[in-house]
Scaffold this active site. Sequence first.
Site, PDB file in Angstrom:
ATOM      1  N   HIS A 104     -14.184  -1.802  46.443  1.00  0.00           N
ATOM      2  CA  HIS A 104     -13.079  -2.756  46.356  1.00  0.00           C
ATOM      3  C   HIS A 104     -13.545  -4.214  46.404  1.00  0.00           C
ATOM      4  O   HIS A 104     -13.031  -5.057  45.686  1.00  0.00           O
ATOM      5  CB  HIS A 104     -12.060  -2.505  47.468  1.00  0.00           C
ATOM      6  N   LYS A 157      -1.767 -14.967  35.942  1.00  0.00           N
ATOM      7  CA  LYS A 157      -1.503 -14.032  34.834  1.00  0.00           C
ATOM      8  C   LYS A 157      -2.490 -12.872  34.884  1.00  0.00           C
ATOM      9  O   LYS A 157      -3.427 -12.769  34.089  1.00  0.00           O
ATOM     10  CB  LYS A 157      -1.539 -14.763  33.473  1.00  0.00           C
ATOM     11  N   ARG A 178     -18.021   1.432  41.766  1.00  0.00           N
ATOM     12  CA  ARG A 178     -16.701   1.213  42.360  1.00  0.00           C
ATOM     13  C   ARG A 178     -16.779   0.889  43.849  1.00  0.00           C
ATOM     14  O   ARG A 178     -17.273   1.672  44.649  1.00  0.00           O
ATOM     15  CB  ARG A 178     -15.807   2.442  42.137  1.00  0.00           C
ATOM     16  N   ARG A 187      -4.116 -22.486  31.550  1.00  0.00           N
ATOM     17  CA  ARG A 187      -3.558 -21.469  32.455  1.00  0.00           C
ATOM     18  C   ARG A 187      -4.589 -20.373  32.714  1.00  0.00           C
ATOM     19  O   ARG A 187      -4.700 -19.858  33.827  1.00  0.00           O
ATOM     20  CB  ARG A 187      -2.272 -20.883  31.873  1.00  0.00           C
ATOM     21  N   TYR A 231      -5.273 -12.211  31.756  1.00  0.00           N
ATOM     22  CA  TYR A 231      -5.101 -12.187  30.304  1.00  0.00           C
ATOM     23  C   TYR A 231      -4.292 -13.378  29.829  1.00  0.00           C
ATOM     24  O   TYR A 231      -3.671 -14.085  30.628  1.00  0.00           O
ATOM     25  CB  TYR A 231      -4.444 -10.870  29.862  1.00  0.00           C
ATOM     26  N   LEU A 237       5.752 -16.591  36.488  1.00  0.00           N
ATOM     27  CA  LEU A 237       4.652 -17.086  35.672  1.00  0.00           C
ATOM     28  C   LEU A 237       5.139 -18.362  34.991  1.00  0.00           C
ATOM     29  O   LEU A 237       6.245 -18.392  34.437  1.00  0.00           O
ATOM     30  CB  LEU A 237       4.271 -16.051  34.603  1.00  0.00           C
ATOM     31  N   GLU A 240      12.371 -13.778  36.938  1.00  0.00           N
ATOM     32  CA  GLU A 240      12.016 -13.868  35.511  1.00  0.00           C
ATOM     33  C   GLU A 240      12.117 -12.482  34.904  1.00  0.00           C
ATOM     34  O   GLU A 240      12.454 -11.514  35.596  1.00  0.00           O
ATOM     35  CB  GLU A 240      10.596 -14.426  35.354  1.00  0.00           C
TER      36      GLU A 240
HETATM   37  N1  PDD Z   1       4.164 -12.334  28.606  1.00  0.00           N
HETATM   38  N2  PDD Z   1       6.734 -14.133  32.599  1.00  0.00           N
HETATM   39  C1  PDD Z   1       6.009 -13.005  32.459  1.00  0.00           C
HETATM   40  C2  PDD Z   1       6.024 -12.003  33.560  1.00  0.00           C
HETATM   41  C3  PDD Z   1       5.258 -12.801  31.282  1.00  0.00           C
HETATM   42  O1  PDD Z   1       4.518 -11.681  31.151  1.00  0.00           O
HETATM   43  C4  PDD Z   1       5.292 -13.776  30.249  1.00  0.00           C
HETATM   44  C5  PDD Z   1       4.510 -13.615  28.984  1.00  0.00           C
HETATM   45  C6  PDD Z   1       6.074 -14.932  30.444  1.00  0.00           C
HETATM   46  C7  PDD Z   1       6.144 -16.028  29.419  1.00  0.00           C
HETATM   47  O2  PDD Z   1       4.920 -16.719  29.323  1.00  0.00           O
HETATM   48  P1  PDD Z   1       4.463 -17.432  27.961  1.00  0.00           P
HETATM   49  O3  PDD Z   1       5.611 -18.321  27.520  1.00  0.00           O
HETATM   50  O4  PDD Z   1       3.269 -18.216  28.337  1.00  0.00           O
HETATM   51  O5  PDD Z   1       4.209 -16.326  26.984  1.00  0.00           O
HETATM   52  C8  PDD Z   1       6.761 -15.081  31.638  1.00  0.00           C
HETATM   53  C9  PDD Z   1       3.258 -12.085  27.534  1.00  0.00           C
HETATM   54  C10 PDD Z   1       3.719 -12.608  26.225  1.00  0.00           C
HETATM   55  C11 PDD Z   1       2.909 -10.611  27.525  1.00  0.00           C
HETATM   56  O6  PDD Z   1       2.688 -10.076  28.609  1.00  0.00           O
HETATM   57  O7  PDD Z   1       2.841 -10.010  26.453  1.00  0.00           O
END
Ligand code: PDD
Length: 285
Positions: free
Chosen positions: A102, A149, A100, A52, A33, A207, A182
């Site tokens: 895996h 992501k 389904r 990304r 996403y 991320l 993070e």
């Molecule tokens: N989240 N780290 C994680 C685990 C995240 O889920 C996000 C963003 C970030 C920051 O990434 P960016 O600056 O590209 O938004 C770092 C989004 C906003 C979400 O899951 O809603």
Amino acid sequence: MSRIAYVNGRYLPLAAASVNIEDRGYQFSDGVYEVCEVRGGRLIDECLHMKRLAFSLSELRIGMPMSLSALSVVLHEVVRRNRVRWGIVYLQITRGVSRRDHAFPPAGTAPSVVVTARNLDLASAEKMATDGVSVISVPENRWARVDIKSVSLLPNVLAKQAAREQGAREAWFVDRDGCVTEGSSSNAWIVTRDGKVVTRPADHAILKGITRTVVIEAIAAQGLKLEERAFTLEEAHGAREAFITSASQIVLPVVSIDGRPVGNGAPGLVASALRRDFHRHAKTS
Ligand code: PDD
């Protein structure tokens, strides 16, 4: 006004928008996403988000469902149909629908695409930035490729809920070495007593936030010193400032960690200046 979602080629009222129960996103969280800030109806840093996205898809060997320019048309159309002024657009792509199993579905299975968008409350976001937010720490328990992501966010969900239950806005994951990786949905930063801005290097353990990339530019433009290195929770407790970054929160000052005040317990000058400056460095499309 009913919200509109894009689902596999159609724009539908949210209540009528649905995916197949054998979608691999639903069954295996086999998908990726992106979340992009929308400001004045325009997408912020779309190009970096799309780069990304392409990286996440390629790491998971999911095909790009349409050209980036077609995807851009869909993102803008969903923003327009939902009359988003300030908010977010959400894009999800999964490995598609298949019986389904895996292992990957048969070649040629079309990825599923969903796009939604909504307004956020600007006044309450600004108040949060003025007041600062609290974070708690939780043990890092995610897989080793959180640089992808992926929609597989169960540890993040549990961490965020733990934060909510303790009256905090965010949870910071702390690895076995005592270092902060993070936040559950944001990148983590501190400002040391001697004014250096510190954030973890973007390897497989975090991320690589788009907001993080743009904030690094803003730091250079302001003549501040940046150190991309791991920092411990202990160092964060003794820091002058702390803050978090994400597309929907931009730069948000952190005023307490695990119930202990950061610096003087008020939003710091560096975090506040970076928030103020952010959109001078971000790109509008
Ligand atoms: N989240 N780290 C994680 C685990 C995240 O889920 C996000 C963003 C970030 C920051 O990434 P960016 O600056 O590209 O938004 C770092 C989004 C906003 C979400 O899951 O809603």
